[in-house]
Design a protein around this motif. Structure first.
Motif, short mmCIF file in Angstrom:
data_model
loop_
_atom_site.label_atom_id
_atom_site.label_comp_id
_atom_site.label_asym_id
_atom_site.label_seq_id
_atom_site.Cartn_x
_atom_site.Cartn_y
_atom_site.Cartn_z
N ALA A 127 -41.22 35.76 90.46
CA ALA A 127 -41.28 35.46 89.03
C ALA A 127 -41.79 34.04 88.81
O ALA A 127 -41.32 33.10 89.46
CB ALA A 127 -39.89 35.62 88.42
N TRP A 128 -42.76 33.90 87.91
CA TRP A 128 -43.37 32.60 87.59
C TRP A 128 -43.22 32.33 86.10
O TRP A 128 -43.35 33.23 85.28
CB TRP A 128 -44.86 32.61 87.93
CG TRP A 128 -45.16 32.77 89.39
CD1 TRP A 128 -45.22 33.93 90.10
CD2 TRP A 128 -45.46 31.72 90.31
NE1 TRP A 128 -45.54 33.67 91.40
CE2 TRP A 128 -45.69 32.32 91.56
CE3 TRP A 128 -45.55 30.33 90.20
CZ2 TRP A 128 -46.01 31.58 92.70
CZ3 TRP A 128 -45.87 29.61 91.33
CH2 TRP A 128 -46.09 30.23 92.56
N MET A 129 -43.00 31.05 85.76
CA MET A 129 -42.98 30.58 84.37
C MET A 129 -44.07 29.52 84.25
O MET A 129 -44.24 28.70 85.17
CB MET A 129 -41.63 29.98 84.01
CG MET A 129 -40.48 30.94 84.20
SD MET A 129 -38.91 30.07 84.17
CE MET A 129 -38.37 30.53 82.55
N PHE A 130 -44.80 29.54 83.16
CA PHE A 130 -45.90 28.60 82.92
C PHE A 130 -45.59 27.84 81.64
O PHE A 130 -45.30 28.44 80.62
CB PHE A 130 -47.21 29.38 82.73
CG PHE A 130 -47.60 30.20 83.92
CD1 PHE A 130 -48.59 29.76 84.79
CD2 PHE A 130 -46.98 31.41 84.17
CE1 PHE A 130 -48.95 30.53 85.89
CE2 PHE A 130 -47.33 32.17 85.27
CZ PHE A 130 -48.32 31.73 86.13
N ASN A 131 -45.68 26.51 81.68
CA ASN A 131 -45.35 25.71 80.52
C ASN A 131 -46.32 24.55 80.36
O ASN A 131 -46.63 23.86 81.33
CB ASN A 131 -43.92 25.16 80.65
CG ASN A 131 -43.48 24.47 79.38
OD1 ASN A 131 -43.16 25.13 78.40
ND2 ASN A 131 -43.44 23.15 79.40
N HIS A 132 -46.79 24.34 79.14
CA HIS A 132 -47.58 23.16 78.77
C HIS A 132 -47.03 22.65 77.45
O HIS A 132 -47.15 23.31 76.42
CB HIS A 132 -49.07 23.49 78.63
CG HIS A 132 -49.86 22.40 77.99
ND1 HIS A 132 -49.92 21.13 78.50
CD2 HIS A 132 -50.61 22.40 76.87
CE1 HIS A 132 -50.70 20.38 77.72
NE2 HIS A 132 -51.10 21.12 76.72
N ASP A 133 -46.35 21.48 77.51
CA ASP A 133 -45.83 20.87 76.28
C ASP A 133 -46.98 20.23 75.52
O ASP A 133 -47.64 19.32 76.03
CB ASP A 133 -44.76 19.81 76.64
CG ASP A 133 -43.51 20.42 77.23
OD1 ASP A 133 -43.09 21.49 76.75
OD2 ASP A 133 -42.96 19.84 78.17
N LYS A 134 -47.19 20.74 74.33
CA LYS A 134 -48.30 20.23 73.50
C LYS A 134 -47.86 18.97 72.76
O LYS A 134 -46.68 18.74 72.54
CB LYS A 134 -48.73 21.29 72.48
CG LYS A 134 -49.33 22.50 73.13
CD LYS A 134 -49.73 23.46 72.05
CE LYS A 134 -50.67 24.51 72.62
NZ LYS A 134 -51.31 25.27 71.55
N GLU A 135 -48.85 18.19 72.38
CA GLU A 135 -48.59 17.00 71.58
C GLU A 135 -48.17 17.46 70.18
O GLU A 135 -48.76 18.40 69.63
CB GLU A 135 -49.84 16.13 71.48
CG GLU A 135 -50.28 15.54 72.81
CD GLU A 135 -49.28 14.55 73.38
OE1 GLU A 135 -48.69 13.77 72.62
OE2 GLU A 135 -49.05 14.60 74.60
N PRO A 136 -47.17 16.81 69.59
CA PRO A 136 -46.78 17.19 68.22
C PRO A 136 -47.94 16.95 67.24
O PRO A 136 -48.66 15.96 67.37
CB PRO A 136 -45.61 16.24 67.90
CG PRO A 136 -45.26 15.56 69.17
CD PRO A 136 -46.38 15.74 70.13
N GLN A 137 -48.12 17.88 66.32
CA GLN A 137 -49.17 17.76 65.31
C GLN A 137 -48.67 16.87 64.18
O GLN A 137 -47.55 17.04 63.71
CB GLN A 137 -49.54 19.15 64.76
CG GLN A 137 -50.07 20.10 65.80
CD GLN A 137 -51.40 19.67 66.37
OE1 GLN A 137 -52.25 19.17 65.63
NE2 GLN A 137 -51.60 19.84 67.65
N GLU A 138 -49.50 15.92 63.79
CA GLU A 138 -49.12 15.06 62.67
C GLU A 138 -49.42 15.78 61.36
O GLU A 138 -50.43 16.47 61.23
CB GLU A 138 -49.90 13.75 62.73
CG GLU A 138 -49.48 12.91 63.93
CD GLU A 138 -50.07 11.52 63.87
OE1 GLU A 138 -50.33 11.03 62.75
OE2 GLU A 138 -50.28 10.93 64.94
N ASN A 139 -48.56 15.62 60.38
CA ASN A 139 -48.73 16.27 59.08
C ASN A 139 -49.45 15.38 58.11
O ASN A 139 -49.49 14.26 58.07
CB ASN A 139 -47.37 16.67 58.48
CG ASN A 139 -46.74 17.76 59.33
OD1 ASN A 139 -47.44 18.50 59.98
ND2 ASN A 139 -45.43 17.84 59.28
#
Length: 139
Positions: A127-139
């Protein structure tokens, strides 16, 4: 303390699995020894099985071996390997590569917690998990 190194045990196909992972993760097998190549006493039918192998892909390291009669393997779902990525292109390429023959349990997708995330169980039962934390989008 150093990083946790996953150690995978296979029912006789460790060489095939490690070659697959090396290709999918853009890494290389830096060490591989069969029971027959080692000084350990082993049964003739285990001679071609992997006693110990090491794969490196950048800072990632995975170790593996084949099971034998004294230490049989039981596939289970209690361990997942979590890969964390710094960019979307690499997470997509790696997910695609490990998807070959896999059961995709969660397609790679943007999540409510601000990451691109996906899960699969590969053709070897890992079992594999893949994660990429994205930069928060500015409003």
């Amino acid at each position: 303390m150093e990083a946790i190194v996953p150690y995978l045990t296979f029912p006789g196909n460790a060489a095939e699995a490690m070659s697959f992972y090396a290709k999918a993760l853009n890494g290389e097998i830096v060490m591989s020894q069969t029971f027959g190549e080692s000084p350990m006493d082993s049964k003739p039918e285990d001679a071609g099985k992997i006693m110990h192998a090491v794969l490196k892909a950048g800072p990632l390291m995975i170790m593996a071996s084949d099971a034998n009669e004294q230490h049989p393997v039981q596939n289970g779902n209690s361990v997942s390997l979590s890969l964390n990525f710094t960019d979307e292109e690499t997470i997509e390429e790696t997910f695609q590569a490990l998807s070959e023959g896999a059961n995709i349990t969660m397609p790679l997708q943007d999540t409510f917690w601000g990451a691109k995330f996906g899960m699969l169980t590969d053709k070897f039962g890992i079992a594999w998990m893949f994660n990429h934390d994205k930069e928060p989008q500015e409003n």
